[in-house]
Design a protein around this motif. Structure first.
Motif, PDB file in Angstrom:
ATOM      1  N   ASP A 103       4.258   0.861  -8.085  1.00 18.93           N
ATOM      2  CA  ASP A 103       3.679   0.601  -6.761  1.00 18.93           C
ATOM      3  C   ASP A 103       4.503   1.218  -5.637  1.00 18.93           C
ATOM      4  O   ASP A 103       4.227   0.991  -4.451  1.00 18.93           O
ATOM      5  CB  ASP A 103       3.498  -0.899  -6.521  1.00 18.93           C
ATOM      6  CG  ASP A 103       4.779  -1.690  -6.741  1.00 18.93           C
ATOM      7  OD1 ASP A 103       5.839  -1.066  -6.945  1.00 18.93           O
ATOM      8  OD2 ASP A 103       4.717  -2.929  -6.707  1.00 18.93           O
ATOM      9  N   TYR A 140       4.677  -5.832 -12.360  1.00 22.42           N
ATOM     10  CA  TYR A 140       5.230  -5.409 -11.078  1.00 22.42           C
ATOM     11  C   TYR A 140       6.367  -6.351 -10.687  1.00 22.42           C
ATOM     12  O   TYR A 140       6.179  -7.570 -10.591  1.00 22.42           O
ATOM     13  CB  TYR A 140       4.147  -5.438 -10.000  1.00 22.42           C
ATOM     14  CG  TYR A 140       3.056  -4.415 -10.214  1.00 22.42           C
ATOM     15  CD1 TYR A 140       3.227  -3.102  -9.797  1.00 22.42           C
ATOM     16  CD2 TYR A 140       1.851  -4.761 -10.821  1.00 22.42           C
ATOM     17  CE1 TYR A 140       2.217  -2.152  -9.983  1.00 22.42           C
ATOM     18  CE2 TYR A 140       0.845  -3.826 -11.014  1.00 22.42           C
ATOM     19  CZ  TYR A 140       1.038  -2.526 -10.591  1.00 22.42           C
ATOM     20  OH  TYR A 140       0.039  -1.596 -10.779  1.00 22.42           O
ATOM     21  N   ASN A 166      -3.220   2.980  -9.517  1.00 22.76           N
ATOM     22  CA  ASN A 166      -2.888   2.440 -10.844  1.00 22.76           C
ATOM     23  C   ASN A 166      -4.121   1.897 -11.553  1.00 22.76           C
ATOM     24  O   ASN A 166      -4.050   0.916 -12.294  1.00 22.76           O
ATOM     25  CB  ASN A 166      -1.789   1.375 -10.741  1.00 22.76           C
ATOM     26  CG  ASN A 166      -0.461   1.973 -10.321  1.00 22.76           C
ATOM     27  OD1 ASN A 166      -0.201   3.156 -10.543  1.00 22.76           O
ATOM     28  ND2 ASN A 166       0.378   1.170  -9.694  1.00 22.76           N
TER      29      ASN A 166
END
Length: 503
Positions: free
Chosen positions: A291, A313, A379
């Motif tokens: 990210d 993440y 993504n």
């Protein structure tokens, strides 16, 4: 491998109470009971005989239904049985009405094909980009490497064996050196400054016994890290939160149970463990800032049911937000992946091979092969290319011909040995990257080993990258006896494919 290794143990979910009420039909029952925690496999993806003899009996056992004397514990030692019983995955009483079960079975068997198509037109040219160089390391017939990695630091090949032996091989000196011994097959071996971290799986064949270990070797001393692990296969040592202290991420592949675990140091050489992805089948984990927030995230491939790619993440305090990025049917046999910027747009794309076939659903499957998934910048990944290859299990992606695009080396540990044995290794040369146009190459001596692992390195330091294959002739999956005898006779441990670009 063990007859208890059913990839379909993942076809059943215990989360049944959440299912919406629907009209009772075979189709609705199948979707309700088989798609709550993973993708329901297409019934047409396996032949009727496998559904009837292997999958449906296991499926029934997951629902507390035992038919025709089937038992998920048959042939297992008492300790293994006890561990499986403790998971609660096999209820002692039916948790669905028997008439519903009969309807579900009838629906599946009516749709299942008698056989799968196996009519791929196999065409390849002889590999000339690389010169094959077989290497024998000892006089013992057979090859049993469970780990292989070329170290750029030492310029040596690091190897781990099924017996737990750690070795290095010097290509220039043609010498093998034994570094040490652990108690079970080595699956990961990494150097971090002046110390090694060695992972041993414990029990190689599918098991729910927890006996894997990670050892830290420093100044000649070997000490276990934390406690035992559930069949660990990949270990990552890095400072995730940039606080000056390394964490350890462990893929506990497991069997019916497993996880992705994070070990954090308390500063005294001890580690605390927490589960960061609670599902079996974690095969490989890669650190990558997905990210672009400056923190390393974790990208992990899982098999064993909910197959696919998950992105974890990184948040504050080593917590993670979990997102499923790519999902496959539980019969695909996801085995390995590479992250590359295929399009050169700054976003990481994902290349996955599916082809694990060491189980009782063994059949040549037309959906096995290599898939290139292109990142849209958010993504979100789209499958943009598929190369079919029976039993594909490893992939490497490099610009081997140095023309500005990615080429691929593929291993198939479960190829069609009877009809296309040369397709145990395939080189795909990229001709037009944007249109996914590849030329296929194989080499005639590819049957000298049962290729299992693969790495890339400029071994001869001539400015181009070579490919290293290692063989693993330990019995797993159906192989004709003549092949086994041939491997033992030739006794090839490694195959170096020497890149001829700069020669």
């Amino acid at each position: 491998m063990s007859k208890k290794y059913y990839p379909v143990y993942l076809l059943i979910t215990l989360i049944l109470s959440c299912a919406p009420k629907k009209e009772k039909t075979g189709e609705n029952l199948y979707k309700t009971y088989c798609a709550s925690c993973h993708i329901a496999p297409n019934i047409e993806d396996l032949p009727k005989g496998i559904w009837e003899k292997a999958i449906l009996p296991e499926m029934g056992a997951r629902l507390g239904i035992r038919e025709n004397g089937y038992s998920p514990y048959a042939g297992l030692p008492f300790g293994e049985q006890s561990v499986i019983i403790a998971t609660g995955l096999y209820p002692s009483q039916p948790i669905m009405p028997l008439e519903d079960w009969a309807m579900l079975k009838e629906y599946v068997l009516a749709l299942a094909p008698d056989s799968l198509p196996n009519d791929l037109e196999r065409h390849s040219e002889e590999l000339t980009r690389f010169k094959p160089k077989p290497i024998t390391l000892d006089s013992v017939p057979g090859s049993y490497f469970t780990f292989m990695n070329y170290s750029e630091d030492s310029k040596k090949l690091e190897l781990g064996t099924v017996s737990g032996q750690m070795l290095t091989y010097d290509f220039m000196e043609k010498q093998t050196k034994v570094l040490g011994q652990v108690g079970s097959p080595i699956t990961s071996f990494s150097r971090k400054e002046n110390q090694y971290f060695v992972t041993s799986i414990g029990i190689l064949t599918p098991s729910d016994m927890v006996s894997g270990r990670i050892f830290n070797i420093k100044n000649g001393q070997m000490n276990p890290v934390h406690d035992v692990f559930h069949r660990p296969v990949n270990t990552l040592v890095l400072d995730l939160n940039k606080d000056g202290t390394d964490e350890i991420v462990v893929c506990e592949y497991g069997n019916l149970k497993g996880e992705l675990a994070l070990l954090t140091s308390n500063g005294t050489g001890q580690y605390q463990k927490k589960t960061i992805l609670n599902q079996p089948g974690a095969i490989k984990v890669v650190p990558m800032d997905m990210d672009k927030d400056g923190r390393e995230d974790l990208v992990v491939l899982t098999g064993q049911g909910d197959e696919g790619i998950t992105i974890l993440y990184q948040q504050d305090d080593l917590n993670f937000k979990i997102e499923k990025a790519i999902r496959y049917s539980p019969v695909y046999g996801s085995s390995w992946f590479e992250m590359i910027d295929y399009e050169g747009d700054g976003d990481m794309d994902i290349v996955v091979v599916n082809g694990d076939n060491a189980d009782d659903s063994y059949v040549h499957k037309p959906y096995h092969g290599m898939r290139i998934h292109i990142n849209n910048g958010e993504n979100e990944f789209k499958e943009s290319y598929f190369y079919p290859l029976n039993g594909a299990t490893r992939v490497v992606a490099r610009d081997f011909d140095q023309d500005g695009d990615f080429d691929f080396g593929l291993i198939a540990s479960f190829p069609d040995y009877e009809n296309n044995p040369e397709f145990s290794f395939v080189y795909l040369e990229n001709e037009v990257g944007e249109s996914f146009s590849f030329k296929t190459y194989t080499f005639k001596d590819s049957n000298l080993g049962k290729w299992f692992l693969m790495d890339v390195a400029d071994i001869d330091e001539d400015g181009d990258e070579d490919i290293i294959l290692s063989s693993f002739t330990y019995p797993f999956g159906p192989v004709i006896k003549e092949m086994v005898d041939f491997w033992n006779e030739k006794n090839v441990d490694l195959m170096v494919l020497e890149n001829e670009l700069n020669n």
